[in-house]
Design a protein around this motif. Structure first.
Motif, PDB file in Angstrom:
ATOM      1  N   LEU A   1       1.458  -5.393  -1.009  1.00  0.00           N
ATOM      2  CA  LEU A   1       0.511  -4.853  -0.038  1.00  0.00           C
ATOM      3  C   LEU A   1      -0.675  -5.791   0.190  1.00  0.00           C
ATOM      4  N   LEU A   2      -1.083  -6.499  -0.852  1.00  0.00           N
ATOM      5  CA  LEU A   2      -2.230  -7.395  -0.736  1.00  0.00           C
ATOM      6  C   LEU A   2      -1.836  -8.817  -0.333  1.00  0.00           C
TER       7      LEU A   2
ATOM      8  N   MET B   1      -1.369  -6.988 -11.907  1.00  0.00           N
ATOM      9  CA  MET B   1      -1.152  -6.431 -10.589  1.00  0.00           C
ATOM     10  C   MET B   1       0.330  -6.090 -10.493  1.00  0.00           C
ATOM     11  N   GLY B   2       0.625  -4.901 -10.013  1.00  0.00           N
ATOM     12  CA  GLY B   2       2.000  -4.464  -9.872  1.00  0.00           C
ATOM     13  C   GLY B   2       2.673  -5.091  -8.668  1.00  0.00           C
ATOM     14  N   ILE B   3       3.981  -4.894  -8.585  1.00  0.00           N
ATOM     15  CA  ILE B   3       4.758  -5.472  -7.488  1.00  0.00           C
ATOM     16  C   ILE B   3       4.332  -4.872  -6.152  1.00  0.00           C
ATOM     17  N   VAL B   4       4.144  -3.560  -6.115  1.00  0.00           N
ATOM     18  CA  VAL B   4       3.789  -2.893  -4.865  1.00  0.00           C
ATOM     19  C   VAL B   4       2.407  -3.343  -4.385  1.00  0.00           C
ATOM     20  N   SER B   5       1.439  -3.344  -5.290  1.00  0.00           N
ATOM     21  CA  SER B   5       0.096  -3.761  -4.868  1.00  0.00           C
ATOM     22  C   SER B   5       0.093  -5.244  -4.504  1.00  0.00           C
ATOM     23  N   GLY B   6       0.891  -6.042  -5.191  1.00  0.00           N
ATOM     24  CA  GLY B   6       1.002  -7.453  -4.853  1.00  0.00           C
ATOM     25  C   GLY B   6       1.548  -7.656  -3.456  1.00  0.00           C
TER      26      GLY B   6
ATOM     27  N   PRO C   1      -0.900 -10.120   2.528  1.00  0.00           N
ATOM     28  CA  PRO C   1      -1.546 -10.653   3.739  1.00  0.00           C
ATOM     29  C   PRO C   1      -2.986 -11.135   3.507  1.00  0.00           C
ATOM     30  N   LEU C   2      -3.625 -10.664   2.447  1.00  0.00           N
ATOM     31  CA  LEU C   2      -4.997 -11.078   2.156  1.00  0.00           C
ATOM     32  C   LEU C   2      -5.066 -12.345   1.300  1.00  0.00           C
ATOM     33  N   ALA C   3      -3.932 -12.878   0.892  1.00  0.00           N
ATOM     34  CA  ALA C   3      -3.909 -14.055   0.024  1.00  0.00           C
ATOM     35  C   ALA C   3      -4.659 -15.240   0.623  1.00  0.00           C
ATOM     36  N   PRO C   4      -4.488 -15.553   1.914  1.00  0.00           N
ATOM     37  CA  PRO C   4      -5.259 -16.685   2.455  1.00  0.00           C
ATOM     38  C   PRO C   4      -6.769 -16.462   2.388  1.00  0.00           C
ATOM     39  N   VAL C   5      -7.206 -15.235   2.587  1.00  0.00           N
ATOM     40  CA  VAL C   5      -8.638 -14.932   2.523  1.00  0.00           C
ATOM     41  C   VAL C   5      -9.147 -15.090   1.095  1.00  0.00           C
ATOM     42  N   ARG C   6      -8.390 -14.585   0.127  1.00  0.00           N
ATOM     43  CA  ARG C   6      -8.793 -14.714  -1.273  1.00  0.00           C
ATOM     44  C   ARG C   6      -8.796 -16.177  -1.697  1.00  0.00           C
ATOM     45  N   GLY C   7      -7.812 -16.940  -1.241  1.00  0.00           N
ATOM     46  CA  GLY C   7      -7.759 -18.362  -1.561  1.00  0.00           C
ATOM     47  C   GLY C   7      -8.931 -19.119  -0.972  1.00  0.00           C
ATOM     48  N   THR C   8      -9.276 -18.796   0.262  1.00  0.00           N
ATOM     49  CA  THR C   8     -10.413 -19.443   0.915  1.00  0.00           C
ATOM     50  C   THR C   8     -11.713 -19.104   0.196  1.00  0.00           C
ATOM     51  N   ALA C   9     -11.861 -17.854  -0.210  1.00  0.00           N
ATOM     52  CA  ALA C   9     -13.066 -17.442  -0.935  1.00  0.00           C
ATOM     53  C   ALA C   9     -13.146 -18.158  -2.283  1.00  0.00           C
ATOM     54  N   TRP C  10     -12.010 -18.322  -2.955  1.00  0.00           N
ATOM     55  CA  TRP C  10     -11.973 -19.016  -4.239  1.00  0.00           C
ATOM     56  C   TRP C  10     -12.403 -20.475  -4.065  1.00  0.00           C
TER      57      TRP C  10
END
Length: 92
Positions: A8-9, A1-6, A11-20
């Motif tokens: 941009l995404l 994952m590139g710096i820019v996409s990282g 704010p979604l880290a808590p959602v991805r962590g919760t899903a994991w």
């Protein structure tokens, strides 16, 4: 994952962590439900409950059948659903 996409995404880290975490909890729960030792312990507790009169014969038979089915049938691998298996059968 590139710096820019990282960035941009981010704010979604808590959602991805919760899903994991939810996926891993579900996987562990499935493993424990199908663990033969746990099923055998539940069968023993069920027999004790019947002997003590805590449950009726009909309830005992229903639960015993369910638990014996768990012992006979291996657990489904994680990530495979019934629909996926049906779809694969049609193509074979």
């Amino acid at each position: 994952m590139g710096i820019v996409s990282g960035l941009l995404l981010l704010p979604l880290a808590p959602v991805r962590g919760t899903a994991w975490i939810a996926d891993h909890l579900l996987e562990e729960a499935r493993r424990q439900v199908h663990d033969p030792r746990a099923v055998q312990a539940r069968l023993a507790a069920l027999n004790r409950a019947l002997d003590e009169g805590a449950i009726g014969e009909a309830a005992f038979e229903r639960e015993e059948e369910r638990l014996l089915t768990l012992l006979e049938r291996p657990a489904r691998p994680a990530g495979r659903t019934t629909t996926t298996r049906r779809a694969r059968r049609r193509h074979v």
